[in-house]
Design a protein around this motif. Sequence first.
Motif, PDB file in Angstrom:
ATOM      1  N   UNK A   9       0.974  -1.093  -0.094  1.00  0.00           N
ATOM      2  CA  UNK A   9      -0.001  -0.003  -0.116  1.00  0.00           C
ATOM      3  C   UNK A   9       0.952   1.270   0.104  1.00  0.00           C
ATOM      4  N   UNK A  10       0.205   2.346  -0.646  1.00  0.00           N
ATOM      5  CA  UNK A  10       1.153   3.583  -0.462  1.00  0.00           C
ATOM      6  C   UNK A  10       2.508   3.369  -1.062  1.00  0.00           C
ATOM      7  N   UNK A  35       0.075   2.321  -6.167  1.00  0.00           N
ATOM      8  CA  UNK A  35       0.723   3.702  -6.096  1.00  0.00           C
ATOM      9  C   UNK A  35       0.008   4.492  -5.096  1.00  0.00           C
ATOM     10  N   UNK A  36       0.875   5.212  -4.403  1.00  0.00           N
ATOM     11  CA  UNK A  36       0.229   6.213  -3.429  1.00  0.00           C
ATOM     12  C   UNK A  36      -0.286   7.243  -4.026  1.00  0.00           C
ATOM     13  N   UNK A  73      -0.360   9.931  -7.713  1.00  0.00           N
ATOM     14  CA  UNK A  73      -1.493   9.873  -8.468  1.00  0.00           C
ATOM     15  C   UNK A  73      -2.222  11.287  -8.734  1.00  0.00           C
ATOM     16  N   UNK A  74      -2.129  12.208  -7.385  1.00  0.00           N
ATOM     17  CA  UNK A  74      -2.775  13.522  -7.583  1.00  0.00           C
ATOM     18  C   UNK A  74      -1.946  14.310  -8.547  1.00  0.00           C
ATOM     19  N   UNK A 116      -0.466  -3.692 -10.603  1.00  0.00           N
ATOM     20  CA  UNK A 116      -0.217  -2.144 -10.228  1.00  0.00           C
ATOM     21  C   UNK A 116      -1.585  -1.505 -10.211  1.00  0.00           C
ATOM     22  N   UNK A 117      -2.002  -0.940  -8.731  1.00  0.00           N
ATOM     23  CA  UNK A 117      -3.181  -0.296  -8.799  1.00  0.00           C
ATOM     24  C   UNK A 117      -2.766   1.455  -8.306  1.00  0.00           C
ATOM     25  N   UNK A 118      -3.534   2.237  -8.928  1.00  0.00           N
ATOM     26  CA  UNK A 118      -3.282   3.492  -8.618  1.00  0.00           C
ATOM     27  C   UNK A 118      -4.415   3.713  -7.457  1.00  0.00           C
ATOM     28  N   UNK A 119      -3.796   4.504  -6.454  1.00  0.00           N
ATOM     29  CA  UNK A 119      -4.900   4.983  -5.427  1.00  0.00           C
ATOM     30  C   UNK A 119      -5.180   6.262  -5.527  1.00  0.00           C
ATOM     31  N   UNK A 120      -6.422   6.849  -5.227  1.00  0.00           N
ATOM     32  CA  UNK A 120      -6.764   8.355  -4.982  1.00  0.00           C
ATOM     33  C   UNK A 120      -7.008   8.812  -6.428  1.00  0.00           C
TER      34      UNK A 120
END
Lengths: 888, 394
Positions: free
Chosen positions: A785-786, A807-808, A812-813, A838-842
């Motif tokens: 995570x993160x 990915x934190x 992504x922001x 791979x997963x993008x968060x936010x």
Amino acid sequence: MLPPPSPPRFKERISGPLVRILRVYVALITSLVMGLTVVAAYLYQTSEIGHQRQKVLTRLVAEITSQAGEIGALATSPLLWTGLTDSQGREVYLAPLLERFNRGGQRRFYVLDYRGRVFIAPQAEPPAAAAMLAADPAVTAAVRDARDGYGMRVPENGAPQVLLIHRILNPNMEGAVGYIVAAIDVPSALSLLRLESDIALSVAVGESPLVPAPQRGWMIAGEIGATAAASELSVPVRVWIGRPVYSGALFVAAALLVAVFLGWWTIERVKAWAERFATTTTQRLDRLLLECQKILAGERLETVEPGPDDELSQVTSALNAMLVKQRQFTDDLRTTSLVFAMAAEGILVTDPQGRIVEANAALLAMTGYTRADLLGQHGGTLYRNTTQREIGRQMAKALETSGRWSGETTFIGRSGQQIPASVALSRILTEEGEILGNVAVITDISRLKKVEHQLRELANRDSLTGLPNFRHMSERVQTALEEARATSRRLAVVFLDLDNFKSVNDDLGHDAGDTVVKTLAAHLTQRLPAGHLLCRRSGDEFIALVDRSGLDDDAVLTKALSRLTPLEIGTAAGVVTVTATLGISRFPEDATDWHGLQICADVAMNEAKQERRGSLVWYQDRIGRRLYRRRQIQSRLREAIQSCAFDVHYQPEVDLRTGEVIGFEALARWHDAELGDVSPAEFIAAAEEVRLIDGLTLCIAEKVLQDKPALRARYPQASVAFNASPQVFRRSRLLEFLSEWSLRSPGILEGLEVELTETDISRSSSSLHVQVQALVGLGVRIAIDDFGTGYSSLSRLTQFPISRLKIDRSFVEGVERTRESRIVRLIIDLAKALDLEVTAEGVETAEQREALVRMGCHRGQGWHFARAMPLSAILASEKFTNLPSEAQ
Amino acid sequence: MGVCLGRIQHCFFAISVAVLAAHAQAKEPVYIGVDAAYSIKTNTAPKAIERGVLAAIDEINARGGVLDGRPLRLLTTDNQGLPARGRDNLIDLAAKPGLIGVLAGKFSPVTVEMTAEANRLKVPLISVWGSADQITDGAVNPSFVFRLSLKDRWGVEAMMVRAKSVHRATRQCAILPNTAWGRSADAVLVAKAGRHGISVVSTHWYNWGETLFQDALAECVRANAQSILLVANEREASGLLTQLGELPPSARLPVVAHWGLTGGVLHQLAGPALEKVDMQVIQTFSFIGNTRPAARRLAQWILRDAQLASVDQIPSPVGSAHAYDMTHLLALAVNKARSTRGDDIRKALENLPPFEGAVRRYAPAFTATTHDALTPREVLFVRMQRGGELIPVR
């Protein structure tokens, strides 16, 4: 050219002394045999005579005993009694009776009347002969005394006889009614013994002289006696037996002759054999020597013909075996040398004292040393520097205890360059356990370390401002706080939030916003008191640590900070005047830990914002309430965890391309009756602080597992993830918990995912590693995570059975920005290289989604698709996706 | 008064001389010898014979002896039942001056063994008990051997006939001693049984000293014999009677016995078996109911000598009666011969005047061709009582 074979002295060495020794030996043995033959012949004769004597005596005693028994039986025969009381006609039955007893030639029975007159005699016996027997002194004496008797008698022209006289008694009458006389013919009685003709024999009974008189002269002779007893008769018997001494002489002479002949024959045979043997053996030894010399000279490596089956053949066979073994050993050595020389990894071999005895080409290439530089040097040459002493000690200790060590270290190259290396060090032991030295297999991990360093730099820096990022800032603050505690310095934590920054972004665009942020960061760096620490906490938030020890009072600092804004900043879109609102907390007055200081400063800043934007507020009493709430949270938290009073909301994870729900992340929510809604930041921090996070984790896991069947029923392919604190691994509680569930409900763990943070991984113990392996064995997937915000070693990543990187949200922001996009791309490439999802968060905007898809990231979660929702809402929702129209 | 003969020191030896008249005592005695098996403890015959001789000597010496006043005296020798001893005793007795004859005892084989010596030594030898035919049937002529006794030739025949007449036994079983006596009896059985319609279905021979007769008795029963003809002395007879008495009454065959067993203490040896077995024994004489004067005189003498109360208690009566009669006949002979020489005595015996004896009236007793003084007319049968009494049976 081979040297000529040595002269065959072996032959002389064997045959000469052997024959001499054998001559003496055979002569001695022959003499001994001759002497023993004479003695043995004498002893044999003596023993034989004794034996014959005993045989004769035994036979005679047996015969006399037998006959005495027979005449005893006859003496009580009613038929004989009747005969003695009968007159005319008694011969009709008495004669057959007597004849029956007189069968056989060994003895004759006679019946005499009460006066010793012949009453009835054997039919073949002349009356005169019977009368002479009746007149024998032994018979007449017995009759005269009316007793039983015995005697020796030699009839005229006859052989010696033993006489046994037995009274015939009738219980109804007084005195003897008659006598029975048995005349035992001695030669006949002994005929069964087949005595040899040269044996002289004399016999006597009682005190009578031996009959015939014993011979005198060169005789081996002896006398023996015994008593024959039967039927009231007791007869002492004596036997004398002799044999001329010369009887055995011929045998002795023949034996001696044979002994001499055998001695001579043995010597001749042994002599001939020894010469033959020595010659043959010498020839074979010569051949063997020649072969050995050829082998030594390298002319021949073929095996040698063994020859006849003997020790020499065994030597030859052993030589052959040595040759075969040597060949095999040479082949093995060649292979090993090739491996050693061609290996991609550096290989270093040291002796037991640690001195280098061998290094392969890969190592020389890696370090720049020549072989000559290294051989004989201590192995530490390669890695010796002041910072590596601890590793050296670890190596020594591990070698001592387990015989091996593996790990990472840094080598110093010939030109002084540092070479990060992975080293596997092993003891070289013989089969007997003797230490021959050590071997180290060294892999140059410079490139890996370089990527790692880049990642770390990226991880530690805020990509926009170049300031340390918050995590890095936190680490430095922790250090600073420890120093401050040690030196009693006073510090201040300053929270700075740009006012109306959103409008800058909205009005002037994000680039202008970025410019503002970067400019402000540079401004703050410049204007904050010397020795400060500064980072950007999030978008437009900055946090700084300032030393206030040298200030007389806080007003000085207040004044300095108040001058930081307003600030005019030129952007591509125009000049922007920015102001900032500040919240300040004091160390140690308001809080003594980083977290508390942040909260206090945050609270103060929020307070300031509420009062007036652009103002500055020092944390004061209000902080107490904040702290009170934290304590309230901590005190309520224990009970809440015990009763698992948390709700779980699920945030969907979607395929960024299709919007299809492919997973959920479980997030904890807490509403307390007294405290109201408590944010995860508050209760998770509190749970970690009071070490209840493992209970919280298990509570959430329990709820997730309860909800999972419903989720999977609706979304069969969806994974369900929950966050696990590292504390939950300390006592293997999560592993035990999930194992029990797996046993209770087979298949329940399918699609379950546990999220760990990079920091957890990097600080993990071997126990965590083992547990994670076990979880994967149960079917649980592991996600990081993160990712990107923490510190992690790539080599650690590869050691863990990770399935996915998340990915934190901070990256992504800013994914649309160049710097962030590089980081995100780097993480995506890394994931692909390590074969990870791979997963993008936010993900909050369509732009972000599109950018991610372009980079190759196809999974994501965020408010752009859905917020975290209760299970019922999830199950009730038809759709979460917020995809572009063309994708929908 | 006893005189020891030195030559026979190792034997029991006794000499009794009756002195009846002083003048007779002054002259050389005339001797009558008795050779019998004195030392066989169960044998009562020697004493019975001796009593008969002594009773007669008493009477003769009381009348002045023989040969004008020479006293008669008795010489006894013990043959122990052994023929060899009997022969030796005869030789010893023959050497005694004044010996006019020797009376032989119960055992026929001993007497038979002595006959050759008697003829060789020319000493009258008179059997007063032996019944074997061979005693007087010798081929020697002149013979010095006489008999005043039962003779098997007619005695055994009488026994066969007795069994047939009393027990209706036409199938008879013979039990005989393996001696001259037995062979004598067997010869009679073989020769005369058929003549009387009698079958001797089994003959068992026993040896001296044998006392077990179960097999012989079983054989008699197996052969369906109706009576037993027993030739035995007291010891063997006691065994047979005892074992016969042990059989069930139906298997106890009646016995007709020769008289050897009355020359011993059979009643003591057999005991109660005597009453269990029906046995009749042949005799030539009985004191019981005997009215002959000589018999009465003899009975009186024995009752007095043996301190007995009644005549039925006199043991072995035939021995005493035969010896008594024979002693008187010898006294008559010596007086007739006027010599003690054997040959003269023999001739005198063959030519005696009639004599009223205890057993019978001898008229004459012997002739040159008949040396047997008794005849089948004297035969009678008795039963032996528990006390040994021999009660005549009609």
